[in-house]
Design an enzyme around this catalytic site. Structure first.
Site, PDB file in Angstrom:
ATOM      1  N   GLY A 220     -10.902  -0.810  -0.172  1.00  0.00           N
ATOM      2  CA  GLY A 220     -10.376   0.490  -0.548  1.00  0.00           C
ATOM      3  C   GLY A 220      -9.502   1.111   0.525  1.00  0.00           C
ATOM      4  O   GLY A 220      -8.896   0.407   1.337  1.00  0.00           O
TER       5      GLY A 220
ATOM      6  N   GLU B 214      -5.939  -3.606   8.544  1.00  0.00           N
ATOM      7  CA  GLU B 214      -4.799  -3.916   7.677  1.00  0.00           C
ATOM      8  C   GLU B 214      -3.866  -2.706   7.685  1.00  0.00           C
ATOM      9  O   GLU B 214      -2.819  -2.709   8.331  1.00  0.00           O
ATOM     10  CB  GLU B 214      -5.268  -4.224   6.257  1.00  0.00           C
ATOM     11  CG  GLU B 214      -4.130  -4.507   5.282  1.00  0.00           C
ATOM     12  CD  GLU B 214      -4.586  -4.521   3.832  1.00  0.00           C
ATOM     13  OE1 GLU B 214      -3.821  -5.029   2.999  1.00  0.00           O
ATOM     14  OE2 GLU B 214      -5.670  -3.995   3.521  1.00  0.00           O
TER      15      GLU B 214
ATOM     16  N   ASP C 186      -5.287 -12.538  -1.711  1.00  0.00           N
ATOM     17  CA  ASP C 186      -5.588 -11.113  -1.843  1.00  0.00           C
ATOM     18  C   ASP C 186      -5.589 -10.687  -3.312  1.00  0.00           C
ATOM     19  O   ASP C 186      -6.619 -10.723  -3.962  1.00  0.00           O
ATOM     20  CB  ASP C 186      -4.617 -10.277  -1.000  1.00  0.00           C
ATOM     21  CG  ASP C 186      -5.203  -8.947  -0.559  1.00  0.00           C
ATOM     22  OD1 ASP C 186      -6.391  -8.691  -0.828  1.00  0.00           O
ATOM     23  OD2 ASP C 186      -4.477  -8.153   0.069  1.00  0.00           O
TER      24      ASP C 186
END
Length: 336
Positions: A170, A200, A278
């Site tokens: 999230g 990230e 991903d």
């Protein structure tokens, strides 16, 4: 384990969001079964609608499409379908992510339905596809702690059906990892691993928070560790495997281009890295294109495979079969 001679070299994928890997055809079929209104009517239109344009559109497209997946059948088929597509590109082992907290809080789907469907998919992938899949449910940042704890408890309950770790995903920049430490403590006490997203969108502090409070076995992404030399050395010293997703990072603006990616710096520092898709449906990538991008940055396919074995959270017998597969494979042309 399946033969991969016709799919290049063998690959291990440890970071794929199954909802983000759903094929447009499967999504359309689920929507029709469940009476869910999609924004478009055909497979071709759906593929175009889901294709990444910018981050805001990604979020819009995600919530306009993936809630069509609502039943045990949907979740089971999602696992099997992606396992089949990944195997066709050389995958011999997968650790896949699903997001039960989204389904509970946004759709009111009980955790039992979600966990049963996805773990049924593990068995079906083994029987129908011949590939080992393990699952790592994500807690979505921003949910209340009681939801996170319930997710951890369910993950432990389903440990013998293919769940191997608890994740955290999230909005990384808005929600640090520390508040979710109690849920991860439950998972660890129940014999599960810890695989949070960190480093990230947010920087080294996110990785440090995960290391200090969630006892991770791997870090998902982690590419921004290159901004902190001390942290980079620590990751290398720990042998902490990172789940790297090159093309995803480019799509989301983590880096401007493949040539600017942090993967060479991570590898040069001695940090073991795997390469992963991903959200392949949304980001218009697949395992082959991710590996091609990584090879263009100097990554060695055998080293990527070895990092995958090191980072995998499966049982010892499965790891040994993966190691044996690497030994017998001819890697001489894998970097071409």
């Amino acid at each position: 384990m399946s033969d991969t001679r016709d799919a290049g070299y063998p690959k291990i994928e440890l970071h794929v969001h199954l909802e983000g890997a759903v094929s447009p055809a499967a999504l359309l079929a689920a929507a029709r079964r469940n009476g869910f209104a999609l924004p478009v009517a055909t497979v071709e239109q759906l593929a175009e609608f889901m294709r990444f344009r910018d981050f805001d559109h990604f979020i819009e497209a995600w919530f306009a499409t993936t809630p069509a997946l609502q039943t045990e059948q949907d979740y089971r088929e999602l696992v099997v379908d992606y396992a089949r597509r990944a195997q066709a590109q050389g995958a011999v082992y997968l650790e896949a992510i699903f997001s039960p907290t989204d389904k509970l809080t946004e759709q009111g789907i009980d955790l039992e339905t979600v966990f049963t469907g996805f773990t049924d998919g593990v068995q079906a992938a083994r029987e129908e596809v011949g590939i080992e899949v393990r699952l790592t449910p994500d807690i979505t940042r921003g949910v209340d702690l009681d939801v996170a704890i319930a997710t951890a408890e369910h993950a432990v309950r389903y440990k013998d059906r293919g769940i191997v770790a608890l994740g955290l995903g999230g909005l990384e920049a808005q929600f640090p990892p520390e508040p979710y430490a109690p849920a991860f403590a439950i998972a660890r006490a129940g014999g599960l691993g810890s695989v949070p997203h960190a480093g990230e969108v947010a920087g080294p502090a996110s990785i440090r928070g995960a290391l200090d409070t969630l006892a991770p076995d791997r870090i998902r992404h982690g590419v921004r560790a290159v901004e902190d030399p001390g942290l980079l050395r620590e990751l290398a010293d720990r042998g902490m495997v990172l789940d790297v997703c090159v093309l995803s990072n480019v799509r989301l603006g983590v880096v401007e281009a493949v040539t600017a990616h942090q993967l060479p710096a991570l590898l040069a520092a001695g940090v073991p890295c795997t390469v992963n898709t991903d959200d392949p449906t949304f980001f218009a990538c697949d395992l082959a294109s991710e590996h091609a991008a990584a090879r263009s940055l100097g990554a060695d396919p055998r080293a990527l495979f070895d990092a995958g074995v090191a980072g995998a959270l499966c049982d010892a017998a499965t790891k040994e079969r993966l190691r044996a597969l690497a030994v017998v494979h001819d890697w001489s042309g894998a970097g071409a």
